[in-house]
Design a protein around this motif. Structure first.
Motif, mmCIF file in Angstrom:
data_model
loop_
_atom_site.group_PDB
_atom_site.id
_atom_site.type_symbol
_atom_site.label_atom_id
_atom_site.label_comp_id
_atom_site.label_asym_id
_atom_site.label_seq_id
_atom_site.Cartn_x
_atom_site.Cartn_y
_atom_site.Cartn_z
ATOM 1 N N ASP A 34 74.925 98.670 55.714
ATOM 2 C CA ASP A 34 73.843 97.928 55.365
ATOM 3 C C ASP A 34 73.516 96.718 56.427
ATOM 4 O OD1 ASP A 34 72.080 96.662 53.566
ATOM 5 O OD2 ASP A 34 73.228 95.269 53.128
ATOM 6 N N LYS A 35 74.554 96.136 57.078
ATOM 7 C CA LYS A 35 74.500 95.177 58.326
ATOM 8 C C LYS A 35 74.752 96.204 59.285
ATOM 9 C CE LYS A 35 77.771 92.563 58.449
ATOM 10 N NZ LYS A 35 78.796 91.391 58.278
ATOM 11 N N PRO A 36 73.686 96.750 60.050
ATOM 12 C CA PRO A 36 73.688 97.465 60.997
ATOM 13 C C PRO A 36 74.769 97.236 62.441
ATOM 14 C CG PRO A 36 71.403 97.185 60.483
ATOM 15 C CD PRO A 36 72.275 96.216 59.892
ATOM 16 N N ILE B 210 81.706 103.109 57.413
ATOM 17 C CA ILE B 210 80.985 101.723 56.913
ATOM 18 C C ILE B 210 81.751 100.382 57.279
ATOM 19 C CG2 ILE B 210 80.714 103.082 54.469
ATOM 20 C CD1 ILE B 210 83.369 101.653 53.625
ATOM 21 N N ARG B 211 81.021 99.283 56.859
ATOM 22 C CA ARG B 211 81.477 98.173 57.093
ATOM 23 C C ARG B 211 81.900 97.590 55.896
ATOM 24 N NH1 ARG B 211 77.936 95.390 61.730
ATOM 25 N NH2 ARG B 211 79.474 93.674 61.518
ATOM 26 N N SER B 212 81.245 96.410 55.562
ATOM 27 C CA SER B 212 81.610 95.990 54.216
ATOM 28 C C SER B 212 80.835 96.528 53.010
ATOM 29 C CB SER B 212 81.068 94.275 54.296
ATOM 30 O OG SER B 212 81.750 93.847 55.128
ATOM 31 N N ASP B 213 80.336 97.659 53.174
ATOM 32 C CA ASP B 213 79.501 98.605 52.543
ATOM 33 C C ASP B 213 80.523 98.843 51.329
ATOM 34 O OD1 ASP B 213 77.110 99.120 54.333
ATOM 35 O OD2 ASP B 213 78.729 99.094 55.404
ATOM 36 N N VAL C 163 86.007 105.972 57.177
ATOM 37 C CA VAL C 163 86.753 104.958 57.799
ATOM 38 C C VAL C 163 86.157 103.451 57.952
ATOM 39 C CG1 VAL C 163 87.406 104.111 60.259
ATOM 40 C CG2 VAL C 163 87.396 106.566 59.399
ATOM 41 N N ARG C 164 86.549 102.449 57.517
ATOM 42 C CA ARG C 164 86.005 101.144 57.583
ATOM 43 C C ARG C 164 86.216 100.592 58.703
ATOM 44 N NH1 ARG C 164 84.315 96.505 58.311
ATOM 45 N NH2 ARG C 164 84.576 95.020 56.477
ATOM 46 N N ALA C 165 85.046 100.555 59.760
ATOM 47 C CA ALA C 165 85.013 100.015 61.036
ATOM 48 C C ALA C 165 85.265 98.492 60.825
ATOM 49 C CB ALA C 165 83.694 100.348 61.601
ATOM 50 N N GLY C 166 86.378 98.126 60.737
ATOM 51 C CA GLY C 166 86.852 96.778 60.523
ATOM 52 C C GLY C 166 88.443 96.789 59.991
ATOM 53 N N ALA C 167 88.468 95.476 59.577
ATOM 54 C CA ALA C 167 89.970 95.246 59.183
ATOM 55 C C ALA C 167 90.064 95.314 57.483
ATOM 56 C CB ALA C 167 90.464 93.842 59.577
ATOM 57 N N GLY C 168 89.344 94.522 56.883
ATOM 58 C CA GLY C 168 89.505 94.287 55.335
ATOM 59 C C GLY C 168 88.869 95.805 54.668
ATOM 60 N N TYR C 169 89.917 96.363 53.805
ATOM 61 C CA TYR C 169 89.250 97.579 53.140
ATOM 62 C C TYR C 169 89.173 97.289 51.575
ATOM 63 C CZ TYR C 169 94.211 98.059 53.428
ATOM 64 O OH TYR C 169 95.774 98.040 53.605
ATOM 65 N N GLN D 96 90.113 95.825 66.002
ATOM 66 C CA GLN D 96 89.234 96.163 66.823
ATOM 67 C C GLN D 96 87.924 95.035 66.854
ATOM 68 O OE1 GLN D 96 89.431 98.569 69.044
ATOM 69 N NE2 GLN D 96 90.855 99.777 68.249
ATOM 70 N N ASN D 97 87.913 94.210 65.821
ATOM 71 C CA ASN D 97 86.505 93.142 65.655
ATOM 72 C C ASN D 97 87.308 91.731 65.663
ATOM 73 O OD1 ASN D 97 87.665 92.836 63.158
ATOM 74 N ND2 ASN D 97 85.868 93.880 62.378
ATOM 75 N N SER D 98 88.788 91.571 66.014
ATOM 76 C CA SER D 98 89.337 90.509 65.802
ATOM 77 C C SER D 98 88.889 89.091 66.611
ATOM 78 C CB SER D 98 91.033 90.638 65.499
ATOM 79 O OG SER D 98 91.533 91.598 66.768
ATOM 80 N N ALA E 197 87.940 84.910 56.267
ATOM 81 C CA ALA E 197 88.482 86.096 55.651
ATOM 82 C C ALA E 197 87.767 86.702 54.559
ATOM 83 C CB ALA E 197 89.967 85.628 55.313
ATOM 84 N N ARG E 198 87.727 86.173 53.236
ATOM 85 C CA ARG E 198 86.960 86.746 52.087
ATOM 86 C C ARG E 198 86.787 85.369 51.156
ATOM 87 N NH1 ARG E 198 86.576 90.063 55.011
ATOM 88 N NH2 ARG E 198 86.896 92.499 54.835
ATOM 89 N N LYS E 199 85.524 85.632 50.427
ATOM 90 C CA LYS E 199 85.431 84.226 49.552
ATOM 91 C C LYS E 199 86.321 84.411 48.243
ATOM 92 C CE LYS E 199 81.647 86.471 46.644
ATOM 93 N NZ LYS E 199 80.763 87.424 47.335
ATOM 94 N N LYS F 273 74.649 84.575 56.849
ATOM 95 C CA LYS F 273 75.277 85.665 56.605
ATOM 96 C C LYS F 273 76.422 86.203 57.367
ATOM 97 C CE LYS F 273 72.996 90.570 56.124
ATOM 98 N NZ LYS F 273 71.928 91.226 56.004
ATOM 99 N N LYS F 274 77.276 86.897 56.753
ATOM 100 C CA LYS F 274 78.703 87.225 57.044
ATOM 101 C C LYS F 274 78.523 87.598 58.534
ATOM 102 C CE LYS F 274 82.984 89.506 56.060
ATOM 103 N NZ LYS F 274 83.083 91.152 55.943
ATOM 104 N N MET F 275 79.033 86.928 59.668
ATOM 105 C CA MET F 275 78.616 87.297 60.788
ATOM 106 C C MET F 275 79.968 87.503 61.846
ATOM 107 S SD MET F 275 76.437 84.163 62.272
ATOM 108 C CE MET F 275 76.233 84.447 63.784
#
Ligand code: 3PG
Length: 305
Positions: A9-11, A55-58, A75-81, A102-104, A224-226, A269-271
């Motif tokens: 959703d967030k390309p 996916i990302r935060s999708d 695969v979640r391209a990122g840390a939090g799943y 990878q995105n830290s 982190a996360r809300k 927007k979370k960036m």
């Protein structure tokens, strides 16, 4: 033909999509792209015939996983799943992975962007304050936390970390002074930066009782996360303490924070992970992990064990 879907959703930056395409097509797989979709129904329709997805935060809900009849790996391209229904993946023989680390750096740099922005009064010209010499407590000292630690040392901050999954030795070797409880760290540090995942244990765990003891001029930094914040408790504390600041990359659910003018900031927007470098690192890692899984059964980075 093996079909790989990028559903974001967030390309990603175009350079990352091109890199993923090269990796996928070199294997003779087909790449399909779903970006900025209007509804969860669009995502559900897009997964129908794919073998793998990035996916990302999708939100990979039970409905998404059930609709993806041929899906073998996500695969979640990122840390939090926390956005993947792991039980549904396991029930449908889908391997779920993330791409830790990878995105830290991108996330850590944003934390400092927000800290400086707040310390300098949103660049409004009024006299602000410096980060040098201040104590920062890093709550969870993993990939992002350690990057925050590295940058904080560059700013001349005193760096403390609390991480129940690390030994004192490991924390020291990674450049921070270990603290043995969250309570102790929050009492001591004017700045606290959150790097905990959103789990059943951590949800709403950053609450009034923990935050109320932070020193004068407290700044809570959330990349982190809300979900880990007890928003009601934080808002109550900010009502009581005019010196308490909250800066976040994840806008709170409660719109009650906007009244704390000059003490609250949320990115539109979370960036945190939204840099070309992080998109390339995480996106290409995800593509390689998919190829390695499909071709060799490599399950490194699997999170639904
Ligand atoms: C993560 O968990 O990797 C970060 O929160 C980044 O999330 P994003 O890919 O949705 O920007």
């Amino acid at each position: 033909m093996t079909k790989v879907l990028i559903a974001t959703d967030k390309p990603f930056a175009p350079v990352a999509v091109n890199g993923i395409r090269e990796i996928v097509e070199a294997q003779g797989y087909e790449l399909v792209l779903l970006e900025k979709y209007a509804s969860q129904d669009e995502l559900i329709a897009a997964v129908a015939d794919v073998d793998a997805m990035i996916i990302r935060s999708d939100k990979a809900t039970k409905e998404v996983i059930e609709a993806a009849k041929k899906l073998k790996v996500i695969v979640r391209a990122g840390a939090g799943y926390d956005n993947i229904d792991l039980a549904a993946c396991t029930a449908h023989n889908v391997v779920a992975m993330n791409t830790p680390g990878q995105n830290s750096n991108a996330v850590a740099e944003l934390a400092f962007g927000m800290m400086v922005y707040m310390a300098r009064n949103f660049f409004n010209g009024k006299s602000g304050s410096e980060l040098k010499g201040k104590k920062i407590g890093i709550h969870a000292y993993g990939n992002v936390g350690q990057n925050v630690g590295r940058i904080a040392r560059g700013f001349g901050m005193e760096v403390y970390a609390f991480d129940p999954f690390m030994t004192d030795e490991q924390i020291k070797n990674a450049g921070a002074t270990p603290v043995h409880s969250a309570e102790e760290m929050y009492k001591m540090c004017q700045y606290v930066s959150l790097h905990i995942p959103a789990t059943e244990q951590t949800k709403k765990s950053i609450n009034y009782d923990l935050l109320k003891n932070m020193p004068k001029g407290a700044v809570l930094v959330n990349t982190a996360r809300k979900e880990v914040i007890d928003e009601e408790g934080l808002a109550k504390l900010m009502e009581e303490r005019a010196d308490f600041h909250y800066i976040t990359d994840i806008a709170p659910d409660c719109d009650c924070f906007s009244k704390f003018e000059g003490r609250f900031f949320a990115t539109p927007k979370k960036m945190g992970a939204q840099t070309e470098e992080a998109n390339v690192n995480a996106g290409l890692a995800a593509a390689h992990q998919i190829v390695n899984f499909i071709e060799k059964g490599d399950e490194k980075f699997r999170v639904n064990k």
